[in-house]
Motif scaffolding. Structure first.
Motif, mmCIF file in Angstrom:
data_model
loop_
_atom_site.group_PDB
_atom_site.id
_atom_site.type_symbol
_atom_site.label_atom_id
_atom_site.label_comp_id
_atom_site.label_asym_id
_atom_site.label_seq_id
_atom_site.Cartn_x
_atom_site.Cartn_y
_atom_site.Cartn_z
ATOM 1 N N PHE A 74 0.432 -1.152 -0.144
ATOM 2 C CA PHE A 74 0.138 0.467 -0.040
ATOM 3 C C PHE A 74 1.249 1.498 -0.374
ATOM 4 O O PHE A 74 1.216 2.244 -0.783
ATOM 5 C CB PHE A 74 -1.133 -0.503 1.191
ATOM 6 C CG PHE A 74 -1.725 0.653 1.393
ATOM 7 C CD1 PHE A 74 -3.024 0.837 0.570
ATOM 8 C CD2 PHE A 74 -1.765 2.514 2.265
ATOM 9 C CE1 PHE A 74 -4.409 1.384 0.552
ATOM 10 C CE2 PHE A 74 -2.376 3.185 1.624
ATOM 11 C CZ PHE A 74 -3.565 3.024 1.273
ATOM 12 N N THR A 75 1.491 1.460 1.346
ATOM 13 C CA THR A 75 2.693 2.084 0.686
ATOM 14 C C THR A 75 3.459 2.718 0.115
ATOM 15 O O THR A 75 3.848 3.753 -0.514
ATOM 16 C CB THR A 75 3.672 2.291 1.886
ATOM 17 O OG1 THR A 75 3.585 2.295 3.452
ATOM 18 C CG2 THR A 75 4.932 3.498 2.635
ATOM 19 N N VAL A 76 4.203 1.422 -0.751
ATOM 20 C CA VAL A 76 4.601 1.605 -1.976
ATOM 21 C C VAL A 76 3.684 2.500 -3.610
ATOM 22 O O VAL A 76 4.353 2.599 -4.306
ATOM 23 C CB VAL A 76 5.373 0.447 -3.030
ATOM 24 C CG1 VAL A 76 5.669 0.609 -4.193
ATOM 25 C CG2 VAL A 76 6.472 0.273 -1.458
ATOM 26 N N THR A 77 3.043 1.232 -3.262
ATOM 27 C CA THR A 77 1.481 2.015 -4.820
ATOM 28 C C THR A 77 1.277 3.547 -4.050
ATOM 29 O O THR A 77 1.304 4.080 -5.076
ATOM 30 C CB THR A 77 0.691 1.332 -4.482
ATOM 31 O OG1 THR A 77 0.626 0.059 -4.472
ATOM 32 C CG2 THR A 77 -0.324 1.724 -5.559
ATOM 33 N N ALA A 78 0.570 4.097 -2.675
ATOM 34 C CA ALA A 78 0.730 5.609 -2.610
ATOM 35 C C ALA A 78 1.564 6.321 -2.742
ATOM 36 O O ALA A 78 1.549 7.314 -3.227
ATOM 37 C CB ALA A 78 0.318 5.305 -1.345
ATOM 38 N N LEU A 79 2.750 6.117 -2.225
ATOM 39 C CA LEU A 79 4.073 7.073 -3.181
ATOM 40 C C LEU A 79 4.344 6.841 -4.290
ATOM 41 O O LEU A 79 4.393 7.934 -4.423
ATOM 42 C CB LEU A 79 5.051 6.883 -1.942
ATOM 43 C CG LEU A 79 5.143 6.691 -1.160
ATOM 44 C CD1 LEU A 79 6.801 6.137 -0.014
ATOM 45 C CD2 LEU A 79 5.043 7.778 0.103
ATOM 46 N N THR A 80 3.896 6.375 -5.158
ATOM 47 C CA THR A 80 4.346 6.081 -6.733
ATOM 48 C C THR A 80 3.369 6.901 -6.823
ATOM 49 O O THR A 80 3.702 7.962 -8.036
ATOM 50 C CB THR A 80 4.527 4.690 -6.961
ATOM 51 O OG1 THR A 80 4.697 4.132 -6.662
ATOM 52 C CG2 THR A 80 4.755 4.914 -8.452
ATOM 53 N N GLY A 81 1.571 6.943 -6.630
ATOM 54 C CA GLY A 81 0.841 7.329 -6.813
ATOM 55 C C GLY A 81 0.819 8.928 -7.031
ATOM 56 O O GLY A 81 0.288 10.146 -7.436
ATOM 57 N N LEU A 82 2.147 9.880 -6.205
ATOM 58 C CA LEU A 82 2.418 11.005 -5.749
ATOM 59 C C LEU A 82 3.164 12.033 -7.528
ATOM 60 O O LEU A 82 2.955 12.943 -7.198
ATOM 61 C CB LEU A 82 3.140 11.561 -4.257
ATOM 62 C CG LEU A 82 2.630 10.600 -3.359
ATOM 63 C CD1 LEU A 82 3.920 10.678 -2.379
ATOM 64 C CD2 LEU A 82 1.209 11.768 -3.535
ATOM 65 N N PHE A 83 3.593 11.021 -7.678
ATOM 66 C CA PHE A 83 4.336 11.178 -8.927
ATOM 67 C C PHE A 83 4.037 11.374 -10.445
ATOM 68 O O PHE A 83 4.206 11.446 -11.602
ATOM 69 C CB PHE A 83 5.870 11.345 -8.598
ATOM 70 C CG PHE A 83 6.452 10.368 -7.938
ATOM 71 C CD1 PHE A 83 6.813 11.863 -7.184
ATOM 72 C CD2 PHE A 83 6.263 9.478 -6.534
ATOM 73 C CE1 PHE A 83 7.544 12.389 -6.365
ATOM 74 C CE2 PHE A 83 7.100 10.416 -5.845
ATOM 75 C CZ PHE A 83 8.011 11.139 -5.390
#
Length: 609
Positions: free
Chosen positions: A512-521
């Protein structure tokens, strides 16, 4: 790490950097990547272009059309009208109803479109309640994002993850597979925003009413229409029943100008614009403009068999999606000065009524049929938006000065609302039952909306957001490229080496964390394309069900709460809410952590590992 994998990672890094820079456009970057992969020898041309035949791409395009059909038939706007009536003057009730309405509507149409529809509605409510729009705009955006977590078709990332499951030979998600978790997150979001709104701007919303463009309310005030507006019911014994308006001469004899007629229909009250050939019936409700408020005291109502009804607000505001106002000026070369309102024949020639007259910037008390026009006069005309639009360039004798903001909310197929709901219901039932693939169900709903004239072909093509589709098609080959070059296996091995002994729920939190952080960019759709294969491979390596991992990626891709640029929904409310970048960080980061906690706890319960 092979040379091919290094090339894929380098190309992916370049795409992410260009996405963040937003130059060139994201869809152009996706096309460049789609061309580069075959040129580098990593994929074949059919593999690079396979996204064009992906059922999810067709489904997303069809959903754009269905969403536009809901707008054109007024279903979306009626939900906004209901919100205004129900919320009253309570900010708490307004916030709860707003988030529920946006989430419900966004579960079957584009959340970006829903938020765009509600922004002017919320601005108007904020001005009326004298609260800062910033206290409502962020809840509006968060509800739009949460709506993507409620159904399979609510947002493209859900469909991308669903498609990846099918491509892996597994059964996809059901239509309501997301709903239990989405409802829990929606309830959490409403409770969170009721608490977090204290961190938002709380000064009065007087500035919300500062607009460079007039509204219907502004025009009604400027021309003093509220003093003359009435709603009159035609009684059974009325001599008007069964007769045409042009036979009655109500305006010349009684000073009663009939603007429109409300008539009870099978599904809802119909609004008909008044013309000379309008045949009145017993029970009709006449929306009239009086030459003088004193007319009611002269016994005209009794003589005509009319009963006055309560008018809580302007009927122009109540019927803003169908009934419009426009200012018409007389240019210097006009031949109309010297003629009376009667001689203009606006109703017979243009199916519009003259309801206001300004002279020397002052509104006259009423508009009489024998008033002679003077150079520089400005007329206010009322009628359907379609007829108002026809005035542009129609004559050299008058000039349309301005149209109110509500012209953007025109409902060109308002009488087709039941048919649009039927088409939507058919699609949902077919998707839930699984009788046909989801793409076919959506295409069938599009055909039904076209057959029922809820939408025409030109509008259907315009409603499709082609950049989003091209972005999806261009990013889909990356998943295959990473799989062929070992990139996905490398990512999975890295996660397992780092957290393999921590248990599946910790891995879900990490995913979840990796996906959400990737979605910032990058866009949430591109994020889902990249992370879905990683999630499935991770589940396969652990020997557990892939569904909790796929669901986690889908939910995390929609959890774009942390910055104003992580989703178009957030960007839309940035200006109207007068937010700073830090406002989203302050409100969004804690909520994202709460959503992650709910996801990690609930997903394994709904989809056992």
């Amino acid at each position: 790490m092979t040379l091919d994998l290094l090339l894929v990672l380098a190309l992916l890094t370049c795409c992410v950097a260009l996405f963040v820079r937003n130059k060139p456009r994201m869809d152009v970057v996706a096309v460049l990547a789609m061309v580069a992969l075959p040129l580098l020898g990593i994929l074949t041309v059919p593999e690079a272009l396979a996204g064009f035949s992906d059922p999810s791409v067709v489904l997303i395009a069809a959903l754009f059309i269905i969403g536009d059909g809901l707008v054109r038939t007024g279903i979306a706007y009626r939900m906004g009208d209901w919100l205004v009536r129900t919320a009253g003057s309570s900010e708490t009730r307004l916030l709860v109803l707003l988030m529920l309405a946006v989430a419900t509507l966004g579960s079957v149409m584009s959340s970006t479109g829903v938020v765009a529809i509600f922004i002017p509605i919320v601005m108007g409510i904020a001005a009326r309640l004298r609260i800062n729009p910033g206290r409502l705009m962020m809840p509006l955006a968060f509800a739009g994002l949460i709506s993507g977590m409620l159904t399979l078709v609510a947002t493209p990332p859900n469909l991308v993850v669903h498609s990846e499951l099918r491509r892996a030979g597994l059964g996809g998600f059901d239509f309501f597979a997301f709903t239990p978790i989405g409802l829990a997150i929606l309830a959490l979001g409403i409770g969170y925003m009721l608490f977090a709104r204290r961190w938002l701007r709380s000064d009065d919303g007087q500035s919300a009413g500062d607009r460079s463009r007039h509204t219907l309310a502004d025009l009604a005030r400027d021309y003093r229409l509220s003093e003359r507006e009435r709603r009159l019911r035609v009684l059974p014994e009325s001599p008007l029943a069964g007769r045409l308006l042009n036979e009655l001469e109500l305006r010349s004899q009684y000073g009663i100008n009939v603007i429109a007629v409300e008539r009870h229909g099978r599904f809802r009250n119909q609004l008909m614009m008044a013309t000379g050939s309008t045949n009145l019936q017993a029970g009709d409700i006449l929306l009239v403009d009086l030459a003088s408020p004193a007319i009611a005291l002269l016994g005209a109502y009794d003589e005509l068999g009319l009963a006055p009804l309560q008018l809580k607000s302007s009927y122009y505001a109540d019927h803003a999606h169908e009934l419009g106002l426009a200012e018409v000026a007389l240019p210097p070369e006009s031949t109309l000065p010297g003629k009376t309102i009667q001689e203009l024949g606006f109703r017979s020639r243009h199916q519009l009524n003259v309801v206001g007259l300004r002279r020397n910037r002052e509104a006259l008390e009423g508009v009489l049929v024998d008033d002679k026009l003077r150079p520089g006069d400005t007329l206010l005309v009322a009628g359907s938006w379609k007829n108002i639009d026809r005035l542009h360039g129609l004559s050299r004798d008058f000039l349309v000065l301005s149209l109110p903001m509500e012209v953007n909310e025109v409902v060109p197929a308002g009488d087709r609302a039941p048919h649009a709901l039927f088409s939507l219901t058919v699609m949902i039932l077919l998707m839930v039952s699984g009788l046909v693939p989801n793409a076919l169900a959506a295409l069938l709903a599009c055909l039904l909306m076209g057959a029922f004239r809820c939408i025409d072909m030109d509008s259907a093509y315009k409603s499709i957001h082609w950049p989003s589709l091209v972005l999806i098609v261009g990013m889909l080959p990356f998943a295959l490229a990473l799989q062929k070059t070992g990139g996905i296996a490398l990512a999975v091995d890295g996660l397992l080496a780092l957290l393999g002994d921590a248990g599946p729920q910790v891995l879900l939190a990490c995913l979840f964390t990796v996906t959400a952080l990737t979605g910032l960019f990058i866009s949430n759709t591109a994020t889902a394309v990249l992370m879905a294969p990683v999630a499935l491979s991770l589940a396969q390596q652990l020997g557990v069900s892939p569904y909790p991992f796929a669901m986690t990626v889908a939910l995390a891709a929609s959890a774009a709460f942390m910055t104003p640029i992580s989703s178009p929904v957030n960007t839309l409310v940035l200006g109207p809410g007068r937010y700073r970048f830090g406002d989203f960080v302050k409100i969004g980061v804690p909520f994202t952590l709460l959503v992650m906690l709910v996801t990690v706890l609930l997903v394994p319960l709904v989809f056992p590992l």
